[in-house]
Design an enzyme around this catalytic site. Structure first.
Site, PDB file in Angstrom:
ATOM      1  N   ASP A 280      68.232  24.317   1.080  1.00 51.67           N
ATOM      2  CA  ASP A 280      68.262  24.949   2.398  1.00 51.67           C
ATOM      3  C   ASP A 280      68.860  26.345   2.201  1.00 51.67           C
ATOM      4  O   ASP A 280      69.998  26.461   1.728  1.00 51.67           O
ATOM      5  CB  ASP A 280      69.125  24.111   3.352  1.00 51.67           C
ATOM      6  CG  ASP A 280      69.056  24.627   4.783  1.00 51.67           C
ATOM      7  OD1 ASP A 280      68.925  25.863   4.969  1.00 51.67           O
ATOM      8  OD2 ASP A 280      69.145  23.811   5.713  1.00 51.67           O
ATOM      9  N   TYR A 372      64.826  35.694  17.551  1.00 51.13           N
ATOM     10  CA  TYR A 372      63.882  35.951  16.453  1.00 51.13           C
ATOM     11  C   TYR A 372      63.737  37.459  16.202  1.00 51.13           C
ATOM     12  O   TYR A 372      63.790  37.930  15.060  1.00 51.13           O
ATOM     13  CB  TYR A 372      62.534  35.328  16.822  1.00 51.13           C
ATOM     14  CG  TYR A 372      61.463  35.415  15.770  1.00 51.13           C
ATOM     15  CD1 TYR A 372      61.505  34.606  14.634  1.00 51.13           C
ATOM     16  CD2 TYR A 372      60.384  36.285  15.915  1.00 51.13           C
ATOM     17  CE1 TYR A 372      60.503  34.677  13.672  1.00 51.13           C
ATOM     18  CE2 TYR A 372      59.379  36.360  14.960  1.00 51.13           C
ATOM     19  CZ  TYR A 372      59.448  35.543  13.843  1.00 51.13           C
ATOM     20  OH  TYR A 372      58.456  35.613  12.890  1.00 51.13           O
TER      21      TYR A 372
HETATM   22  P1  NAP Z   1      55.894  28.221   8.616  1.00 50.45           P
HETATM   23  O1  NAP Z   1      54.509  27.683   8.474  1.00 50.45           O
HETATM   24  O2  NAP Z   1      56.799  27.587   9.615  1.00 50.45           O
HETATM   25  O3  NAP Z   1      56.579  28.222   7.174  1.00 50.45           O
HETATM   26  C1  NAP Z   1      57.933  28.607   6.979  1.00 50.45           C
HETATM   27  C2  NAP Z   1      58.514  27.739   5.894  1.00 50.45           C
HETATM   28  O4  NAP Z   1      59.910  28.046   5.715  1.00 50.45           O
HETATM   29  C3  NAP Z   1      58.440  26.256   6.264  1.00 50.45           C
HETATM   30  O5  NAP Z   1      58.068  25.492   5.166  1.00 50.45           O
HETATM   31  C4  NAP Z   1      59.851  26.009   6.729  1.00 50.45           C
HETATM   32  O6  NAP Z   1      60.250  24.649   6.790  1.00 50.45           O
HETATM   33  C5  NAP Z   1      60.626  26.807   5.692  1.00 50.45           C
HETATM   34  N1  NAP Z   1      62.013  26.894   6.077  1.00 50.45           N
HETATM   35  C6  NAP Z   1      62.515  26.946   7.341  1.00 50.45           C
HETATM   36  N2  NAP Z   1      63.850  26.939   7.305  1.00 50.45           N
HETATM   37  C7  NAP Z   1      64.211  26.865   6.004  1.00 50.45           C
HETATM   38  C8  NAP Z   1      65.460  26.806   5.351  1.00 50.45           C
HETATM   39  N3  NAP Z   1      66.612  26.788   6.022  1.00 50.45           N
HETATM   40  N4  NAP Z   1      65.488  26.745   4.002  1.00 50.45           N
HETATM   41  C9  NAP Z   1      64.330  26.725   3.310  1.00 50.45           C
HETATM   42  N5  NAP Z   1      63.123  26.767   3.877  1.00 50.45           N
HETATM   43  C10 NAP Z   1      63.042  26.837   5.223  1.00 50.45           C
HETATM   44  O7  NAP Z   1      55.874  29.776   8.949  1.00 50.45           O
HETATM   45  P2  NAP Z   1      54.812  30.925   8.614  1.00 50.45           P
HETATM   46  O8  NAP Z   1      53.997  31.175   9.814  1.00 50.45           O
HETATM   47  O9  NAP Z   1      54.145  30.698   7.306  1.00 50.45           O
HETATM   48  O10 NAP Z   1      55.839  32.155   8.501  1.00 50.45           O
HETATM   49  C11 NAP Z   1      56.380  32.592   7.256  1.00 50.45           C
HETATM   50  C12 NAP Z   1      57.241  33.829   7.524  1.00 50.45           C
HETATM   51  O11 NAP Z   1      56.449  34.832   8.167  1.00 50.45           O
HETATM   52  C13 NAP Z   1      58.420  33.556   8.462  1.00 50.45           C
HETATM   53  O12 NAP Z   1      59.535  34.328   8.031  1.00 50.45           O
HETATM   54  C14 NAP Z   1      57.927  34.063   9.799  1.00 50.45           C
HETATM   55  O13 NAP Z   1      58.985  34.422  10.649  1.00 50.45           O
HETATM   56  C15 NAP Z   1      57.087  35.247   9.354  1.00 50.45           C
HETATM   57  N6  NAP Z   1      56.075  35.651  10.343  1.00 50.45           N
HETATM   58  C16 NAP Z   1      55.023  34.837  10.658  1.00 50.45           C
HETATM   59  C17 NAP Z   1      54.077  35.268  11.592  1.00 50.45           C
HETATM   60  C18 NAP Z   1      52.880  34.435  11.955  1.00 50.45           C
HETATM   61  O14 NAP Z   1      52.066  34.914  12.755  1.00 50.45           O
HETATM   62  N7  NAP Z   1      52.700  33.252  11.406  1.00 50.45           N
HETATM   63  C19 NAP Z   1      54.229  36.509  12.206  1.00 50.45           C
HETATM   64  C20 NAP Z   1      55.315  37.297  11.885  1.00 50.45           C
HETATM   65  C21 NAP Z   1      56.226  36.866  10.926  1.00 50.45           C
HETATM   66  P3  NAP Z   1      60.441  23.935   8.276  1.00 50.45           P
HETATM   67  O15 NAP Z   1      59.522  22.804   8.291  1.00 50.45           O
HETATM   68  O16 NAP Z   1      61.888  23.557   8.354  1.00 50.45           O
HETATM   69  O17 NAP Z   1      60.160  24.950   9.355  1.00 50.45           O
END
Ligand code: NAP
Length: 466
Positions: A280, A372
């Protein structure tokens, strides 16, 4: 997640109906496939008088084997010939229906308002001659390093590229690259990235390139061969795409995710021959544990990507302190603490790369996302705060700011907001995880030593925060 609307308007029947009803027609974006050339069509290069980048541009185009055209400027033709190119000459009206995949202007010579007319002189005759998914790239001089009229004129370039990004449709992107004096030989990785389909969802951006005395051996097909890359949140979504893309580029990827996602993580790292760490990132000792593991197992780390992130949306009046703290802890405190721990322990190797994952919410703000957006603006602050310090160790730090990317995170967004997120951008659609990953791979490349302190939005030029 499928974008059904975009699929429909690109179907045979949709292509007939959409224009009649005046519906938006987001194009199918061209994306990079292994083995593809950097640019698969003719590139027209121009230069405002007094520019200093024609040679560097020509050398990059020669290296990628681009079919190169120039306007009739005599010096430019000679410079291109010196770089080993035999450019064709484009004179307005004399080249029939010639179309271009990219238009590249060296605007470093523009030193006052009158000289801004060079933008019109070069782009106006060819504005309608860009192929679908074409590229507009203007290269200027970093305004903050200039004074007086030149500073004003160079700053003005931004309005031009941001507008062409909004105006020219069909998947065309437009970018401005500010190249500091003495950084002329550092433009290759950025020019390659912006010319190629790897930058499909990046538009209206400003990139700054600084000088660097690092001279790594360049391997363009596997730039990260022999490097170790840590990717947090690697078990799915954007993190999975980052892991795959860095592995494609030759890196040994250490994927990290929380223990409940160990199986998904192992599947991702197994597919790419990487290794997995379940941890984590908010644990107090996460930085120390990582420093120890990376040193013991890999002798250090070359690329660190802080991708793990969470959303816990509530309007401020409804938001419990606990939810505020959770988001700040994962998205901002952890990247800062882990970066500092790895730097302090000397775990990040020379020529290392640190990449933060911000968000356009951190630039524009967003309803229900005070926590956020604060955390993501803080990621941009992390880049600002550390860029000079890490540069002294031959390390770079940059961030991507994704817009609407099709992942599990955005699949949870209510339909109306989801559709708005997709359509309210110049490219009229959401991006794919690989679009963020390709941008990170460009930062990570050893050839990007001069790319430091940048925040590039991967958002199809979203109107949010524009
Ligand atoms: P996602 O599918 O939720 O993947 C994020 C990953 O990080 C998940 O596996 C999550 O596990 C893990 N995580 C969360 N908390 C953690 C912790 N404490 N320690 C280790 N791992 C942890 O998100 P995504 O859409 O791929 O986004 C990836 C990044 O891009 C994020 O930083 C997000 O804010 C950013 N982002 C995404 C978008 C978009 O449109 N998708 C837009 C702007 C920015 P859990 O199951 O616990 O969540």
């Amino acid at each position: 997640m499928t974008d059904r609307y975009r699929s429909f308007v690109n179907s045979a029947i949709g292509r007939q109906i959409a224009p009649r009803l005046g519906l938006p027609q987001p194009p199918v974006l061209q994306r990079h496939r292994v083995g593809d050339p950097v640019v698969d069509g003719p590139v027209l290069v121009g230069a405002a008088p007094g520019g200093r980048l024609a040679g560097a541009i020509a050398r990059t185009l020669a290296a990628v084997g681009a079919e190169t055209w120039t306007t009739e400027a005599g010096d430019l033709r000679q410079t291109a010939a010196d770089a080993g190119l035999a450019p064709k000459i484009y004179a307005d009206g004399a080249a029939g229906d010639q179309r271009f995949k990219a238009l590249v202007l060296d605007a470093t010579g523009i030193a006052d308002v009158d000289a801004l007319g060079e933008l019109h002189a070069f782009f106006h005759p060819v504005a309608r001659r860009l192929q679908g998914c074409g590229r507009i790239i203007v290269l200027g001089t970093t305004p903050e390093l200039l004074d007086g009229s030149a500073r004003i004129a160079q700053r003005a370039l931004e309005g031009f590229t941001r507008s062409t990004g909004k105006e020219i449709k069909r998947g065309v992107t437009s970018q401005l690259v500010y190249v500091a004096p003495d950084a002329e030989d550092r433009i290759a990785s950025t020019l390659r990235f912006l010319l190629s389909p790897r930058s499909a969802f990046v538009s209206g951006q400003v990139v700054r390139i600084m000088p660097s005395d690092r001279d790594p051996e360049l391997n363009w097909s596997e730039p990260l061969k022999g490097k170790v890359a840590l990717v947090t949140g690697a078990s799915r979504g954007i993190g999975e795409a980052i892991a795959q893309t860095l592995a494609r580029d030759g890196a040994h990827v250490v994927g990290l995710d929380i223990a409940p996602l160990a199986d998904e993580l192992a599947a991702v790292t197994g597919r790419i021959g990487g290794s997995a760490i379940t941890l984590d990132v908010t644990d107090d000792d996460a930085g120390a544990v990582l420093a120890e593991r990376l040193k013991a197992d890999h002798g250090g780390v070359d690329v660190v990507v802080h991708n793990a992130g969470i959303t816990r949306d509530k309007t401020l009046g409804n938001m419990k302190r606990e939810v505020w703290d959770q988001v700040l802890a994962v998205n901002l405190r952890a990247p800062e603490a882990i970066t500092r721990a790895l730097l302090d322990a000397g775990t990040i190797n020379r020529d290392g790369r640190i990449v933060g994952v911000a968000s356009i919410a951190g630039i524009a703000g967003n309803f229900g996302q005070t926590n956020y957006a604060t955390s993501k603006a803080g990621v941009i602050g992390l880049v600002d705060a550390l860029a000079a310090d890490v540069a002294a160790r031959d390390i770079t730090i940059n961030a991507v700011a994704p817009g609407f990317i099709e992942t599990q995170m955005t699949a949870k967004v209510p339909l109306g907001i989801r559709e708005a997120g997709r359509r309210l951008s110049s490219l009229g659609q959401g991006g794919l995880p690989v679009d963020v990953a390709e941008t990170i791979a460009w930062y990570a490349s050893p050839a990007s030593a001069g790319v430091n302190g940048n925040v590039v939005r991967v958002c199809g030029q979203s109107l949010l925060g524009a």
